[in-house]
Each structure stands twice: as structure tokens, then as C-alpha cells.
Scaffold this motif. Structure first.
Motif, PDB file in Angstrom:
ATOM      1  N   GLY A   1      -8.508   3.511  -1.649  1.00 21.15           N
ATOM      2  CA  GLY A   1      -9.673   2.638  -1.597  1.00 21.15           C
ATOM      3  C   GLY A   1      -9.970   1.975  -2.927  1.00 21.15           C
ATOM      4  O   GLY A   1     -10.259   0.772  -2.987  1.00 21.15           O
ATOM      5  N   ILE A   2      -9.900   2.725  -4.027  1.00 21.42           N
ATOM      6  CA  ILE A   2     -10.192   2.123  -5.324  1.00 21.42           C
ATOM      7  C   ILE A   2      -9.054   1.195  -5.745  1.00 21.42           C
ATOM      8  O   ILE A   2      -9.281   0.208  -6.460  1.00 21.42           O
ATOM      9  CB  ILE A   2     -10.480   3.209  -6.393  1.00 21.42           C
ATOM     10  CG1 ILE A   2     -11.315   2.607  -7.539  1.00 21.42           C
ATOM     11  CG2 ILE A   2      -9.222   3.850  -6.915  1.00 21.42           C
ATOM     12  CD1 ILE A   2     -12.702   2.175  -7.142  1.00 21.42           C
ATOM     13  N   ALA A   3      -7.836   1.473  -5.275  1.00 22.65           N
ATOM     14  CA  ALA A   3      -6.724   0.547  -5.525  1.00 22.65           C
ATOM     15  C   ALA A   3      -6.977  -0.783  -4.824  1.00 22.65           C
ATOM     16  O   ALA A   3      -6.760  -1.858  -5.403  1.00 22.65           O
ATOM     17  CB  ALA A   3      -5.410   1.162  -5.054  1.00 22.65           C
ATOM     18  N   TYR A   4      -7.444  -0.728  -3.576  1.00 26.21           N
ATOM     19  CA  TYR A   4      -7.775  -1.954  -2.851  1.00 26.21           C
ATOM     20  C   TYR A   4      -8.823  -2.771  -3.609  1.00 26.21           C
ATOM     21  O   TYR A   4      -8.680  -3.993  -3.785  1.00 26.21           O
ATOM     22  CB  TYR A   4      -8.336  -1.616  -1.469  1.00 26.21           C
ATOM     23  CG  TYR A   4      -7.327  -1.160  -0.443  1.00 26.21           C
ATOM     24  CD1 TYR A   4      -5.981  -1.496  -0.539  1.00 26.21           C
ATOM     25  CD2 TYR A   4      -7.746  -0.402   0.656  1.00 26.21           C
ATOM     26  CE1 TYR A   4      -5.071  -1.080   0.421  1.00 26.21           C
ATOM     27  CE2 TYR A   4      -6.839   0.021   1.621  1.00 26.21           C
ATOM     28  CZ  TYR A   4      -5.505  -0.314   1.504  1.00 26.21           C
ATOM     29  OH  TYR A   4      -4.613   0.098   2.466  1.00 26.21           O
TER      30      TYR A   4
ATOM     31  N   PHE B   1      -1.335  -3.843   6.227  1.00 25.79           N
ATOM     32  CA  PHE B   1      -0.499  -2.774   5.676  1.00 25.79           C
ATOM     33  C   PHE B   1      -1.012  -1.384   6.040  1.00 25.79           C
ATOM     34  O   PHE B   1      -0.402  -0.388   5.645  1.00 25.79           O
ATOM     35  CB  PHE B   1      -0.424  -2.909   4.151  1.00 25.79           C
ATOM     36  CG  PHE B   1       0.098  -4.235   3.675  1.00 25.79           C
ATOM     37  CD1 PHE B   1       1.344  -4.686   4.087  1.00 25.79           C
ATOM     38  CD2 PHE B   1      -0.652  -5.042   2.835  1.00 25.79           C
ATOM     39  CE1 PHE B   1       1.838  -5.909   3.659  1.00 25.79           C
ATOM     40  CE2 PHE B   1      -0.170  -6.261   2.394  1.00 25.79           C
ATOM     41  CZ  PHE B   1       1.081  -6.695   2.803  1.00 25.79           C
ATOM     42  N   LYS B   2      -2.141  -1.325   6.770  1.00 30.32           N
ATOM     43  CA  LYS B   2      -2.668  -0.012   7.137  1.00 30.32           C
ATOM     44  C   LYS B   2      -1.742   0.652   8.147  1.00 30.32           C
ATOM     45  O   LYS B   2      -1.416   0.090   9.186  1.00 30.32           O
ATOM     46  CB  LYS B   2      -4.079  -0.127   7.727  1.00 30.32           C
ATOM     47  CG  LYS B   2      -4.710   1.241   7.992  1.00 30.32           C
ATOM     48  CD  LYS B   2      -6.151   1.143   8.443  1.00 30.32           C
ATOM     49  CE  LYS B   2      -6.749   2.523   8.663  1.00 30.32           C
ATOM     50  NZ  LYS B   2      -8.169   2.477   9.083  1.00 30.32           N
ATOM     51  N   LYS B   3      -1.337   1.867   7.824  1.00 30.84           N
ATOM     52  CA  LYS B   3      -0.360   2.572   8.651  1.00 30.84           C
ATOM     53  C   LYS B   3      -1.066   3.442   9.687  1.00 30.84           C
ATOM     54  O   LYS B   3      -2.136   3.988   9.432  1.00 30.84           O
ATOM     55  CB  LYS B   3       0.542   3.430   7.750  1.00 30.84           C
ATOM     56  CG  LYS B   3       1.323   2.588   6.737  1.00 30.84           C
ATOM     57  CD  LYS B   3       2.005   3.458   5.706  1.00 30.84           C
ATOM     58  CE  LYS B   3       2.805   2.604   4.731  1.00 30.84           C
ATOM     59  NZ  LYS B   3       1.958   1.669   3.969  1.00 30.84           N
ATOM     60  N   ALA B   4      -0.459   3.548  10.860  1.00 24.62           N
ATOM     61  CA  ALA B   4      -1.035   4.339  11.947  1.00 24.62           C
ATOM     62  C   ALA B   4      -1.104   5.807  11.541  1.00 24.62           C
ATOM     63  O   ALA B   4      -0.167   6.352  10.940  1.00 24.62           O
ATOM     64  CB  ALA B   4      -0.215   4.184  13.221  1.00 24.62           C
TER      65      ALA B   4
ATOM     66  N   SER C   1       0.808  -1.223   0.000  1.00 22.24           N
ATOM     67  CA  SER C   1       0.000   0.000   0.000  1.00 22.24           C
ATOM     68  C   SER C   1       0.839   1.270   0.000  1.00 22.24           C
ATOM     69  O   SER C   1       0.342   2.346   0.358  1.00 22.24           O
ATOM     70  CB  SER C   1      -0.969   0.029   1.198  1.00 22.24           C
ATOM     71  OG  SER C   1      -1.785  -1.108   1.215  1.00 22.24           O
ATOM     72  N   ASN C   2       2.085   1.180  -0.378  1.00 23.56           N
ATOM     73  CA  ASN C   2       2.936   2.367  -0.468  1.00 23.56           C
ATOM     74  C   ASN C   2       2.672   3.101  -1.778  1.00 23.56           C
ATOM     75  O   ASN C   2       2.471   2.472  -2.829  1.00 23.56           O
ATOM     76  CB  ASN C   2       4.418   1.977  -0.410  1.00 23.56           C
ATOM     77  CG  ASN C   2       4.799   1.359   0.918  1.00 23.56           C
ATOM     78  OD1 ASN C   2       4.500   1.910   1.972  1.00 23.56           O
ATOM     79  ND2 ASN C   2       5.446   0.203   0.872  1.00 23.56           N
TER      80      ASN C   2
END
Length: 489
Positions: free
Chosen positions: A430-433, A451-454, A25-26
Motif C-alpha cells: 500500500g505505501i509503495a502504491y 496488477f492486483k493478483k487473485a 507490483s511484484n
């Protein structure tokens, strides 16, 4: 998988953004550019569909080049768009027959009032329903050519997907279809009666598809690569998925041209007179819904302030130490009417409480407070319909959310935690996911969550005891301004 990246397109109301993501998700590359806002008369807003398409194509190329990739390295493309914007185009020439009529355009406001009275259901001036009707009845030969099948009519997502696939896919998903007032949330399909009332058949409308599936591939002449086009959703629904607000009660606010506040209602369609029940997405054969409220002019208000040279350097004034402690100035951000809970497209804006002691900083602070106050009104309105447990935390994204001063102000005014994601591009994420899930780039939501970053959390302060009083005074000012008869100029 040989291809290792996802290309996300976020085509909003003001500009287009292309973002390339890796599997963690980078953001590998980002390109953005604004397009022309066409205002033929007060309350009218149009876009040039070809300008948007050409810009989208160029930004995709620029992003791939910046990432030092080839299009053969792209596993899938996802498309998030502005919603409820009407486009009609000749399928033989690939050219629009008229400018796109933007969702904010109010040329059919009176017609919406008439239809609401006649039909007994609410017809929103922000939907495409009467915009379609206007195109059919006012563009020469448009109705005849739509009925013959030579002209296609749809929302912005359908236009861009059609161009991406070289005419292979004329499709839309429920998150965009719901904004037409022709989609039935009970059946999950088009409503023949509502379509027929304005001279359309459901056969003239785009095919309804899932928000996450392969609709076709990019036309070979475009990038010389067969890239799956694998996700489509409205921009706010995409942002919800970017926040992973996938459970009922979870919600977010996107501070874009408008401030769009959404709360997930699961499989429950909740009717409301002062907010919008919407399809959230269609995923794995299941339709999910949300309730949305809006501050019609959010970031657009700040743009207006800059255009008047009241605000020049955003970073200079968006700081605690440069803001005045008082001043008694109030702003009503009704530059294009008032959304939730007023639902008053005819409302006009105002600055109240000016004296010789008033400075630019007083006015800027009043504008910021007004956007934050309006956002509180929207959150409270949505909570009334969905329960007090909703919005335990308000997740935020968009341009204005980048500023710490404003986000702290918003937390103080709301009285709940405000969490800003580490990335600003939540809609694109979101659309990438959704695109990645369609082609197996990510296995499931649980893999994505790893992969969700704080983000940054803003906790409400109790040091400003006057905040609640200012909020109540501001509401009184809004009521007073709305009571004054006005006309368009």
C-alpha cells in the motif's frame, strides 16, 4: 522513467520490513528484522528510536543489494509506520532524548481518564496526546527545549522521515496525526487549544502533508543518491490501500501484533465510543476516513504461547487433523487489556475450563478461537456504526492470516467470506502504491488494479453447529473474568 523500482518501508510495532517492487507490483526483494521490546514495568512499552532507524537504514541497503540494484534504480521511497508512538529528539545532534513511548504503553492511563472527565472528549490511552505530555514533564529540559525549537516531538513517521531526509522534512500526514488527539478532522489541521493544554504550540508540531507527495529527497550522505521520499501513512491505512479498499464499506483485518480491523467510511467522520474514527489518508487534496476496531493482542498472543512453550511448532498444530474436536477450554486474550467493543485497558487474560484431560492442542485451539471470536466482535461493532452492507468480504493480511486452518476458522466464526491476498506484505504494498503515484510511477488507481493478483477465498462452512454456542459461551467467560478484581504484578 529511468528508475524502475519502488522501495517500501514498513516499520511496525515489532519489526521493520523493506520491500522492493517493480511496476507490476511484484516483490523483487524483501528484508525483515525485529527490534527490542523494552518493558520497564507492567503495562509499559518502549522502543529505542536509534535502533529502529539503524535497522531501517540497514534493511534498505540489504534489500537493494539482494535485488542486485543500486539506489539510483529506486524511483521513490514510501514509509508506513506504527502509529501513536511518541518520539522526542534533539534536532542538533539527531539523537533521541528518551526512548519512544509505544502506542500500547499504558503509563498515562489514569491521566487519560482525568482528561476525558475534564475536557469532555475521549482521550485514548493509545493516542500520543498524554505520551507527549509525559515526555514534556518527565524528561529533563524536554519542555524547555521543545519550546526553544531545539527538540522536536512527533510520531514515528516524523522521526524516520526526518532521518531519511537529513532533517529536511519534519512532516506527518493525517493518518498519523489523527492518533495524537491534536488533529481536527473538521478543519484538517492541528488544534491550537488541544496542543496548548499540554504545553505545546502547533508551531512545535510536524507540518501536515498529503499521504502521497514528495517531501524531500534522501540525504546525500546516506545512499549517495537523491531518492524522492514520496509517501507516508500509518501501517493500517497503508494496508487498506494495499487491499485497494478505497470505497466506503470495504474493509480489512490485519493480523499483526494486534488484529486491526478497518472499514472505509469515505468522507464521513463517524464518532464512536467503542472504536476509533481515524483519518484514512489525504490524497489529491481530499481527506478520507475510516473506523477502526482492535483486538489488542492478536499475533502477540501466539508469541506469548510460544514463550511459555505451550506451542513449539506452529505448522504442526495449525492443521485440522491435529486439533481436538472439543475440550471445553476457553481463553480470554486480554494480555494488554481488551479493545473493541470493551475498551477496557485494565482487563486481564485467563484460561478457563482446564481438566486433567486438557492437552496443549486444546489450549492452542482455545487461543486461536479467542482471536477469531474477538475479531468477530470487532467486525460486528463496526457494522453497527457503518451498516450491514459493510464487510461483504473481509480482506485479510498479516502473520496469522498465512495459515489456512485459522483462516477457515475465522470465516466459519464470521459467517462471511474471508479473502487473503496472494502477498503477505499488504502494508508495504500500500505505501509503495502511494509513493509510486506521487512520482508518476503508476498513473492512477485503475492502472494499479490491473496488477492486483487473485487471492485465496475461504467460504464459511455450516458443518460445525456448535460454533455459535461456543461463541456465546466464550462471551460469558469474558464477562465473568472481567468481573474479578485484579492488580498488576
Amino acid at each position: 522513467m529511468e528508475s524502475k523500482y519502488i522501495l517500501a518501508i514498513d516499520a511496525g510495532t515489532s519489526g521493520v520490513r523493506a520491500v522492493i517492487y517493480d511496476q507490476e507490483s511484484n516483490e523483487v526483494a524483501i528484508e525483515y528484522s525485529e527490534f527490542t521490546q523494552i518493558t520497564p514495568a507492567p503495562s509499559l512499552l518502549e522502543h529505542d528510536p536509534m535502533e529502529i532507524w539503524n535497522l531501517t537504514e540497514q534493511l534498505m541497503r540489504d534489500a537493494v543489494k539482494k535485488a542486485e540494484l543500486g539506489f539510483e534504480d529506486i524511483a521513490a521511497i514510501g514509509l508506513a509506520t506504527q502509529r501513536s508512538t511518541a518520539v522526542a529528539w534533539d534536532k542538533n545532534t539527531g539523537l533521541p532524548v528518551y526512548n519512544a513511548i509505544v502506542w500500547q504503553d499504558l503509563r498515562t492511563y489514569q491521566r487519560c481518564l482525568e482528561l476525558t472527565e475534564i475536557m469532555g472528549i475521549s482521550i485514548s490511552p493509545f493516542s500520543t496526546y498524554t505520551k507527549y505530555e509525559w515526555l514534556l514533564n518527565n524528561v529533563p529540559n524536554c519542555k524547555e527545549n521543545v519550546q526553544k525549537g531545539d527538540v522536536l516531538i512527533g510520531t514515528m513517521d516524523s522521526w524516520l522521515l526526518w532521518k531519511l531526509t537529513g532533517g529536511e522534512a519534519f512532516v506527518t500526514d493525517p493518518s498519523n496525526a489523527v492518533g495524537t488527539n491534536i488533529w481536527n478532522p473538521i478543519t484538517g489541521d492541528w488544534d491550537e487549544g488541544l496542543a496548548g493544554f499540554i504545553g505545546l504550540s502547533v508551531d512545535h508540531l510536524a507540518k501536515l502533508v498529503s499521504s502521497s507527495e514528495v517531501y524531500g529527497t534522501t540525504v546525500k550522505s546516506l545512499f549517495n543518491a537523491d531518492i524522492p521520499v514520496a509517501a507516508v501513512a500509518g501501517d493500517q491505512q497503508s494496508a487498506m490501500f494495499g487491499h485497494l479498499a478505497t470505497k466506503p464499506g470495504e474493509g480489512k483485518a490485519t493480523y499483526g501484533t494486534s488484529v486491526m480491523v478497518d472499514v472505509n467510511t469515505g468522507t464521513n467522520w463517524i464518532s464512536s465510543e467503542n472504536s476509533f474514527p481515524l483519518a484514512l489518508w489525504r490524497f489529491n487534496g481530499q481527506d478520507s476516513f475510516c473506523l477502526e476496531g482492535q483486538v489488542v493482542t492478536g499475533g502477540a498472543t501466539m508469541s506469548w504461547v510460544k514463550e511459555l512453550n505451550i506451542l513449539q511448532d506452529i505448522e504442526e498444530v495449525f492443521r485440522e487433523e491435529t486439533m481436538p474436536k472439543g475440550g471445553g477450554v476457553y481463553f480470554v486474550p486480554a494480555l494488554q487489556g481488551l479493545g473493541t467493543p470493551y475498551m477496557d485497558p485494565s482487563a486481564k487474560g485467563a484460561i478457563f475450563g482446564l481438566t486433567r484431560a486438557t492437552t496443549r492442542q486444546h489450549v492452542v485451539k482455545a487461543v486461536l478461537e479467542a482471536v477469531a471470536f474477538r475479531t468477530r466482535q470487532v467486525v460486528e461493532s463496526l457494522r453497527e456504526k457503518t451498516g450491514e452492507e459493510s464487510f461483504a468480504t473481509l480482506q485479510v493480511d498479516g502473520g496469522m492470516s498465512k495459515n489456512d486452518y485459522f483462516m477457515q476458522m475465522q470465516a466459519d466464526i464470521l459467517g462471511i467470506n474471508v479473502e487473503r491476498q496472494q502477498t503477505e506484505q499488504v502494508t508495504a504494498l500500500g505505501i509503495a502504491y502511494l509513493a509510486g503515484l506521487a512520482v508518476g510511477y503508476w498513473k492512477d488507481e485503475e492502472e494499479i488494479r490491473k496488477f492486483k493478483k487473485a487471492g485465496t477465498i475461504f467460504i464459511p462452512r455450516t458443518t460445525d453447529s456448535n460454533m455459535e454456542a461456543r461463541f456465546q459461551e466464550w462471551k460469558n467467560v469474558v464477562d465473568a473474568v472481567r468481573s474479578i478484581p485484579t492488580v498488576d504484578v
